[in-house]
Design an enzyme around this catalytic site. Structure first.
Site, PDB file in Angstrom:
ATOM      1  CG  MET A 148      -1.935   1.147   1.220  1.00  0.00           C
ATOM      2  SD  MET A 148      -3.140   1.086  -0.126  1.00  0.00           S
ATOM      3  CE  MET A 148      -4.372   0.018   0.652  1.00  0.00           C
ATOM      4  CE1 TYR A 149       6.232   5.194   1.697  1.00  0.00           C
ATOM      5  CE2 TYR A 149       7.362   3.813   0.098  1.00  0.00           C
ATOM      6  CZ  TYR A 149       7.270   4.994   0.815  1.00  0.00           C
ATOM      7  OH  TYR A 149       8.233   5.966   0.630  1.00  0.00           O
ATOM      8  CB  SER A 150       4.242   0.533  -3.802  1.00  0.00           C
ATOM      9  OG  SER A 150       4.328   0.702  -5.201  1.00  0.00           O
ATOM     10  CB  SER A 152       0.615   5.976  -0.500  1.00  0.00           C
ATOM     11  OG  SER A 152       1.967   5.833  -0.113  1.00  0.00           O
TER      12      SER A 152
END
Length: 228
Positions: A148-150, A152
């Site tokens: 999910m970081y990617s 974002s």
């Protein structure tokens, strides 16, 4: 001539603090913003408090963002560049098992917070024909399983592209800074074969220092692979 004023969010450590140090060496006046002001105050003392404004900022709160801009304008009279650098990471586990509450904090900081910084700062930046820089990531240009970081940071990439189109014809510039692995407090354990925060700060200063007719759109910066 009035010294240029650079505003940095997420300025208390890592890339933000390294960029503040590099910009101070280049003669910038600085607006340094982060959640906690303890580290910022120490950094301001190091850099010369007469040229540094410290602001407590939760990037997810528009009242904080507007207060930061108002204080910057009252102190220095203008804002010439904004480095929207504040961000945070998630937890392991992919989409199946990661902490969903952490997702919420991360997305609000990495995406919504960037949007609020832009909206709060753009009126001042339009007056100065200023420069917007965004901390994206190499992770915002790649497919990473379960990240999910990617996702974002893909959003930050989109913000940069779309902001550039909104500002086309205004004389303003937009630069996406997209680091690979950087050895900062972002990681609990120091990563191997990583860039230093000062490497990214150097990239920011390079983009800022170009003449007005040069718009450095993107800088994708990765560590050199280790020798075989």
């Amino acid at each position: 001539m009035h010294k240029s004023v650079l505003l940095i969010t997420g300025a208390s450590s890592g890339i933000g603090a390294a960029t503040a140090r590099a910009a101070a060496r280049e003669g910038y006046k600085l607006v340094l913003a982060a959640r906690s002001t303890d580290k910022l105050t120490a950094l301001a003392q190091e850099l010369g408090p007469e040229n540094v404004l410290v602001c407590a900022l939760d990037v997810t709160q528009m009242d904080d963002q507007r207060a930061m801009v108002n204080e910057a304008l009252e102190t220095f009279g203008q804002i010439d560049a904004v480095f929207a650098n504040a961000g945070c990471g998630g937890t392991p586990g992919g989409f199946s098992e990661a902490d969903h509450e952490r997702w919420k904090d991360m997305i609000l900081t990495n995406v919504y917070g960037v949007g609020l910084t832009l909206q709060a700062c753009l009126p001042a930046l339009k007056r100065s024909k200023g420069h917007v820089l965004l901390t994206g990531s190499a992770a915002g240009r790649a497919t990473i399983p379960g990240s999910m970081y990617s996702a974002s940071k893909w959003a930050v990439t989109g913000i940069g592209y779309n902001l550039r189109e909104e500002l086309r014809g205004t004389g303003m510039r937009v630069t996406l800074i997209e680091p690979g692995m950087v050895d900062t407090p972002f990681f609990d354990e120091p990563p191997e074969h990583a860039l230093a925060d000062r490497d990214i700060a150097n990239a920011v200063i390079y983009a800022l220092s170009q003449p007005a007719h040069v718009d450095v759109n993107e800088m994708l910066i990765r560590p050199t692979p280790p020798l075989a």
